[in-house]
Design an enzyme around this catalytic site. Structure first.
Site, PDB file in Angstrom:
ATOM      1  CB  SER A  39       3.694  -4.565   1.893  1.00 34.41           C
ATOM      2  OG  SER A  39       4.962  -4.063   1.542  1.00 34.41           O
ATOM      3  CG  ASP A  40       0.480   1.380   1.857  1.00 34.34           C
ATOM      4  OD1 ASP A  40       1.161   1.989   1.007  1.00 34.34           O
ATOM      5  OD2 ASP A  40      -0.154   1.954   2.759  1.00 34.34           O
ATOM      6  CB  THR A  41       3.737   0.825   6.435  1.00 29.18           C
ATOM      7  OG1 THR A  41       4.290  -0.491   6.270  1.00 29.18           O
ATOM      8  CG2 THR A  41       3.756   1.173   7.924  1.00 29.18           C
TER       9      THR A  41
END
Length: 197
Positions: A76-78
């Site tokens: 994931s990445d934010t």
């Protein structure tokens, strides 16, 4: 429930984030943490959720030759999106101050993308939450940076920390997404994967 459905799978969380790890523990799931170094760079033509999608998929690529048939990899990445710009993790106190100053008395978007990868399946989804800050004083911003060192957080803040408690006036969307994981979507997707594999 979900743990029982996934009992024949190996769940791999490729994240060093203690917040994401805590979410998986709270879901009652058995999982392994595996980390591989990835240079988080993206083509400049990408905008908005395209950036976080690309980076989540890039993190998954590092594992592509290591997955076994019953493995489910989650990467994931934010990012924080504000004024048509992606705000990542600040490099130092001055950059953290500049980022938080730009979020002052305004609404920004927090976008988290999650990539699910198996040996024969890949799916990337994203969630967007709108967050509004009050007008923060320079003293408040400096106090937060000094005491909380938000250098591992996109947008230079953690909503669960002091600055979120005193500064956030409105949220539209998932609170947990702002912390780094749209847990409701992860739960839904893992259920779907478990039922089809």
């Amino acid at each position: 429930m979900l743990k029982e459905k996934l009992k024949h799978h190996r769940l791999i969380l490729a994240s060093g984030s203690p917040r994401r790890q805590e979410f998986f523990k709270n879901l009652g799931l058995d999982f392994e943490i595996q980390l591989k170094p990835v240079k988080e760079e993206y083509p400049p033509r990408l905008i908005h959720f395209e950036i976080s999608n690309y980076l989540a998929q890039l993190k998954a690529l590092a594992f592509k030759d290591n997955l076994q048939p019953k493995d489910i990899l989650i990467t994931s990445d934010t990012i924080v999106w504000h004024n048509n710009t992606a705000l990542g993790k600040p490099r130092d106190s001055q950059e953290a101050f500049n980022i938080l100053k730009s979020l002052n008395n305004a609404t920004h978007e927090v976008i988290t993308s999650v990539c699910f990868t198996t040996t024969n399946y890949t799916k990337t989804l994203y969630s967007i939450t709108k967050v509004t800050f009050k007008e923060l004083s320079d003293d408040e911003i400096n106090y937060y940076i000094k005491n909380y060192q938000p250098f591992d957080k996109a947008g230079a803040y953690g909503i669960q920390e002091w600055i979120g408690q005193i500064g956030v006036t409105k949220i539209e969307g998932s609170y947990f997404n702002v912390m780094g994981l749209p847990v409701h979507l992860v739960y839904k997707t893992l259920n779907a994967i478990a039922e089809t594999t």
